[in-house]
Design a protein around this motif. Sequence first.
Motif, mmCIF file in Angstrom:
data_model
loop_
_atom_site.group_PDB
_atom_site.id
_atom_site.type_symbol
_atom_site.label_atom_id
_atom_site.label_comp_id
_atom_site.label_asym_id
_atom_site.label_seq_id
_atom_site.Cartn_x
_atom_site.Cartn_y
_atom_site.Cartn_z
ATOM 1 N N ARG A 1 0.817 -1.225 0.000
ATOM 2 C CA ARG A 1 0.000 0.000 0.000
ATOM 3 C C ARG A 1 0.845 1.267 0.000
ATOM 4 N N HIS A 2 2.096 1.155 0.405
ATOM 5 C CA HIS A 2 2.930 2.338 0.589
ATOM 6 C C HIS A 2 3.896 2.592 -0.565
ATOM 7 N N PHE A 3 4.174 1.556 -1.379
ATOM 8 C CA PHE A 3 5.038 1.770 -2.539
ATOM 9 C C PHE A 3 4.392 2.750 -3.511
ATOM 10 N N LYS A 4 5.230 3.390 -4.326
ATOM 11 C CA LYS A 4 4.706 4.203 -5.427
ATOM 12 C C LYS A 4 3.838 3.335 -6.323
ATOM 13 N N SER A 5 4.303 2.121 -6.604
ATOM 14 C CA SER A 5 3.490 1.097 -7.273
ATOM 15 C C SER A 5 4.063 -0.260 -6.913
ATOM 16 N N ALA A 6 3.208 -1.269 -6.878
ATOM 17 C CA ALA A 6 3.638 -2.618 -6.506
ATOM 18 C C ALA A 6 2.892 -3.644 -7.344
ATOM 19 N N GLY A 7 3.636 -4.630 -7.867
ATOM 20 C CA GLY A 7 3.039 -5.691 -8.659
ATOM 21 C C GLY A 7 2.537 -6.837 -7.796
ATOM 22 N N LYS A 8 2.316 -7.965 -8.447
ATOM 23 C CA LYS A 8 1.779 -9.143 -7.782
ATOM 24 C C LYS A 8 2.906 -9.977 -7.154
ATOM 25 N N ASN A 9 2.531 -10.763 -6.166
ATOM 26 C CA ASN A 9 3.426 -11.772 -5.565
ATOM 27 C C ASN A 9 4.693 -11.170 -4.966
ATOM 28 N N LEU A 10 4.532 -10.088 -4.226
ATOM 29 C CA LEU A 10 5.661 -9.482 -3.522
ATOM 30 C C LEU A 10 6.018 -10.321 -2.299
ATOM 31 N N THR A 11 7.313 -10.529 -2.077
ATOM 32 C CA THR A 11 7.802 -11.209 -0.882
ATOM 33 C C THR A 11 8.778 -10.285 -0.163
ATOM 34 N N VAL A 12 8.507 -10.011 1.116
ATOM 35 C CA VAL A 12 9.371 -9.145 1.923
ATOM 36 C C VAL A 12 9.816 -9.943 3.142
ATOM 37 N N ARG B 1 14.549 -2.943 5.471
ATOM 38 C CA ARG B 1 14.365 -1.559 5.878
ATOM 39 C C ARG B 1 14.293 -0.685 4.627
ATOM 40 N N ILE B 2 13.242 0.112 4.514
ATOM 41 C CA ILE B 2 13.032 0.956 3.342
ATOM 42 C C ILE B 2 12.820 2.398 3.799
ATOM 43 N N ARG B 3 13.645 3.280 3.287
ATOM 44 C CA ARG B 3 13.466 4.718 3.510
ATOM 45 C C ARG B 3 12.840 5.317 2.262
ATOM 46 N N ASN B 4 11.826 6.170 2.456
ATOM 47 C CA ASN B 4 11.137 6.820 1.336
ATOM 48 C C ASN B 4 10.477 5.795 0.416
ATOM 49 N N ILE B 5 9.692 4.913 1.011
ATOM 50 C CA ILE B 5 9.044 3.845 0.256
ATOM 51 C C ILE B 5 8.124 4.405 -0.832
ATOM 52 N N HIS B 6 7.602 5.621 -0.634
ATOM 53 C CA HIS B 6 6.711 6.230 -1.619
ATOM 54 C C HIS B 6 7.420 6.587 -2.917
ATOM 55 N N CYS B 7 8.753 6.514 -2.935
ATOM 56 C CA CYS B 7 9.545 6.773 -4.149
ATOM 57 C C CYS B 7 10.015 5.475 -4.812
ATOM 58 N N MET B 8 9.503 4.339 -4.376
ATOM 59 C CA MET B 8 9.990 3.030 -4.826
ATOM 60 C C MET B 8 8.876 2.265 -5.534
ATOM 61 N N SER B 9 9.172 1.753 -6.742
ATOM 62 C CA SER B 9 8.229 0.943 -7.502
ATOM 63 C C SER B 9 8.797 -0.458 -7.672
ATOM 64 N N VAL B 10 7.964 -1.471 -7.466
ATOM 65 C CA VAL B 10 8.393 -2.862 -7.639
ATOM 66 C C VAL B 10 7.412 -3.565 -8.568
ATOM 67 N N GLY B 11 7.943 -4.474 -9.396
ATOM 68 C CA GLY B 11 7.121 -5.217 -10.338
ATOM 69 C C GLY B 11 6.561 -6.493 -9.742
#
Length: 201
Positions: free
Chosen positions: A53-64, A69-79
């Motif tokens: 919910r916090h990424f700039k954009s996020a794809g399917k099947n994310l594994t964390v 640790r992520i700083r400025n997650i709103h500036c990060m996009s993941v596929g």
Amino acid sequence: MAQEMPKKGFVGTLKEVYWELCRPNDRFDYLQFFLGEIPGYLGLLWRKKIYSRHFKSAGKNLTVYQGVRIRNIHCMSVGDDVYLGLENNFQAGGGLTIGDRVAFGPGCKVWTINHKFDDLETPIMEQGYDFKPVSIGNDVWLAANVFIMPGVEIPDGCIIAAGSVIGVKKYPPYSIISGNPARVIGNRLKNKEKEESEDKS
């Protein structure tokens, strides 16, 4: 010299925390403190659901995994199908784009911000920052303890060997990259072509 934090007292501290919780980026820092070390399936499930919910954009099947640790997650996009590995650290303030099917080994770091240091008359800590985006293509594997410097572009299909420090340089797609400073030591496409020609002979 590092700037000292002003003394606010108990009430002042509560007010500061309140205003931090009102800001989405600061609020996420508190969330990841509580969610970051939850083990097992429950931790993976909650981190996927809440971090997405916090990424700039996020794809399917994310594994964390734990310890990310992520700083400025709103500036990060993941596929799609991205694996953020154990104890990964991302500073995304300069902009970070990660493609599909990218896997990070344990201890990887990606930085998009660096201290300015050109002015010899001004202390480095007072010169501000350079913001340079990082882009990682599709189908990339970064092995353990890789460090990606600000401004790096990693094209599709690359493999980064463990412990490598990746600076700004032109890397061909499907490169095998290793070292500090990193250099190209092979190419997956050429390896495949060589195997096919050997099979035909």
